[in-house]
Design an enzyme around this catalytic site. Structure first.
Site, PDB file in Angstrom:
ATOM      1  N   SER A   1       0.813  -1.218   0.000  1.00  0.00           N
ATOM      2  CA  SER A   1       0.000   0.000   0.000  1.00  0.00           C
ATOM      3  C   SER A   1       0.847   1.269   0.000  1.00  0.00           C
ATOM      4  CB  SER A   1      -0.968  -0.036   1.186  1.00  0.00           C
ATOM      5  OG  SER A   1      -1.939   0.966   1.103  1.00  0.00           O
TER       6      SER A   1
ATOM      7  N   ASP B   1      -2.366   6.524  -3.398  1.00  0.00           N
ATOM      8  CA  ASP B   1      -1.253   5.841  -2.751  1.00  0.00           C
ATOM      9  C   ASP B   1      -0.751   4.745  -3.685  1.00  0.00           C
ATOM     10  OD1 ASP B   1      -3.296   3.995  -2.541  1.00  0.00           O
ATOM     11  OD2 ASP B   1      -2.780   3.375  -0.501  1.00  0.00           O
TER      12      ASP B   1
ATOM     13  N   ASP C   1      -1.011   1.552  -4.004  1.00  0.00           N
ATOM     14  CA  ASP C   1      -1.834   0.478  -4.559  1.00  0.00           C
ATOM     15  C   ASP C   1      -3.217   0.942  -4.989  1.00  0.00           C
ATOM     16  OD1 ASP C   1      -2.887   0.741  -1.962  1.00  0.00           O
ATOM     17  OD2 ASP C   1      -3.467  -1.369  -1.891  1.00  0.00           O
TER      18      ASP C   1
ATOM     19  N   ASP D   1      -5.840   2.343  -3.346  1.00  0.00           N
ATOM     20  CA  ASP D   1      -7.074   2.255  -2.554  1.00  0.00           C
ATOM     21  C   ASP D   1      -7.261   3.458  -1.639  1.00  0.00           C
ATOM     22  OD1 ASP D   1      -5.230   1.705  -0.560  1.00  0.00           O
ATOM     23  OD2 ASP D   1      -6.129  -0.193   0.062  1.00  0.00           O
TER      24      ASP D   1
END
Length: 446
Positions: free
Chosen positions: A101, A240, A242, A244
């Protein structure tokens, strides 16, 4: 039953340190494949962000899944919510995301999605953990899993994102800056906004495996603020690593966080009689957000921190909208998990319908002063939150604010951190209590 490997958001850690090692990932792939195969024929999608270690772990997971008899479909670098969506549309038994993440490149981790695109049920995670402690066996050669690649994954997800707004939508005349954090959104996010008519300037969309989240994206928003001001853009959007989480920047360069984005989307749904119930925040959501929804007669409840807990609360109440101030926003009328691109599109549509700028729309939330301090502690040491001195100091700080504020001490579910949060109507008092508590926690952790 307590978990040995899974945290609040899958398995995460430093690359090369157990359990983020190739041999563990091989075994994890096998254990997951065995667990999913118990439900019948098994097909698993595997995607990743742009970390260099993702290639290594992808190969290890692929081998383990195949050894268990699971067919593997590789997506390559794709946002986490895209993997949830594609798992659902390909009718796979599960999806696996290789990502840490918003963490730096030398961390990595694994997240799982069920066949319906939601986080795995607790019982399946526990089944995988039990299998991890058993000897690894390989199915007979004729039953080994096959591996293929989904070459049109990006195009499928781009079209899905665009379908979350009316087909007549045209953002022509809207000038935006998009920061992709050198992460998983770099191929898809610019295309989504451009194909809907916006003028897009792209930042940090050249991943090299090492630069993900490095001084960019939603955790380092300064360069986006500067680009919005220099380019006279209407707003900026920061993802960010990833994809999400999303934060925004208004035309003045001010940061618009997840609480404010949640308010803008919630108000829009409420105005159109499409909210269906209320809104779910977390223990970290600013008190100002709760009060803003109260003014609109919108019910607001707080879940534990973590998008899986927000999602669980939404499902239990059959509500549509929830999120965190960090920028996880879940729109259940469109997705089964937090999706940064779709959340951003809902904000843009809300602004368009209202004829407002982002700076105007955010004024509906009068945020209370809130100070958050992270204190690092070593895993394995005694829990600082159970220390009687820390408990006493927290109680005294709460009492001193006399019902005009709150104190929250909690351990991060993804990093070895204690988060000290104090919120109230007096900024100096809030900061003083937060710094004193953080100092005490640090001393206890030493």
């Amino acid at each position: 039953m307590s978990r040995k490997y899974f945290g609040t958001d899958g398995i995460r850690g430093r690359v090369g340190q157990f359990p983020i090692t190739p041999d563990f990932m091989l075994k994890l792939g096998w254990a997951a494949g065995m667990a999913f195969r118990k439900q019948g024929h098994c097909r698993v999608l595997v995607g990743k962000d742009t970390r260099i270690s993702g290639y290594m772990f992808e190969s290890a997971l692929e081998a383990g899944l195949s050894a268990a008899g699971a067919d593997v479909m590789l997506l390559g670098p794709m946002p986490t919510p895209a993997i949830a969506y594609l798992t659902r549309t390909f009718h796979a038994e599960a999806g696996i995301v290789i990502s840490a993440s918003h963490n730096p490149h030398d961390d990595n981790g694994i997240k799982f999605f069920s066949g319906s695109g939601t986080k795995l049920p607790d019982e399946v995670e526990l089944m995988i953990e039990e299998l991890l402690d058993q000897p690894m066996t390989v199915v007979e050669s004729g039953k080994l899993g096959k591996v293929s690649r989904i070459n049109d994954a990006a195009g499928r997800y781009i079209e899905f994102c665009k379908s979350s707004v009316p087909s007549s939508t045209n953002f022509e005349g809207l000038k935006i800056v998009v920061d992709c954090a050198h992460g998983a959104t770099y191929k898809v996010a610019p295309s989504v906004f451009r194909e809907l008519g916006a003028e897009v300037t792209v930042l940090h969309a050249s991943p090299d495996g090492l630069n993900i989240n490095e001084n960019c994206g939603s955790t380092h928003i300064e360069s986006l603020q500067a680009a919005v001001l220099v380019g006279h853009a209407d707003l900026g959007i920061a993802f960010d690593g990833d994809g999400d989480r999303v934060l925004m920047v208004d035309h003045t360069g001010a940061i618009v966080d997840g609480d404010e984005l949640l308010y803008i989307i919630g108000r829009d749904l409420h105005d159109r009689n499409k909210l269906q119930g209320g809104v779910v925040g977390t223990l970290m959501s600013n008190l100002g957000l709760e009060l803003a929804f109260k003014e609109l007669d919108i019910p607001f409840v707080r879940a534990k921190v973590g998008d899986r807990y927000v999602m669980a609360e939404l499902l239990e109440r059959e509500w549509l909208l929830g999120g965190e101030n960090s920028g996880h926003v879940v729109c259940c009328n469109h997705t089964t998990t937090g999706d940064a691109i779709i959340a951003a599109l809902q904000v843009l549509m809300a602004l368009k319908r209202k004829g407002e700028t982002l700076a105007q729309a955010r004024q509906g939330v009068r945020k209370c002063p809130q100070v958050l301090i992270n204190v690092r502690f070593e895993a394995g040491k005694s829990d600082p939150l159970q220390n009687p001195l820390v408990k006493e100091a927290s109680d005294k700080a709460t009492e001193a604010m006399a019902g005009r504020g709150r104190v929250l001490l909690r351990k991060s579910g993804t990093e070895p951190l204690v988060r000290v949060m104090v919120e109230g109507d007096d900024e100096n008092q809030v900061r003083g209590h937060a710094e004193a508590l953080a100092k005490l926690v640090a001393e206890v952790c030493a």
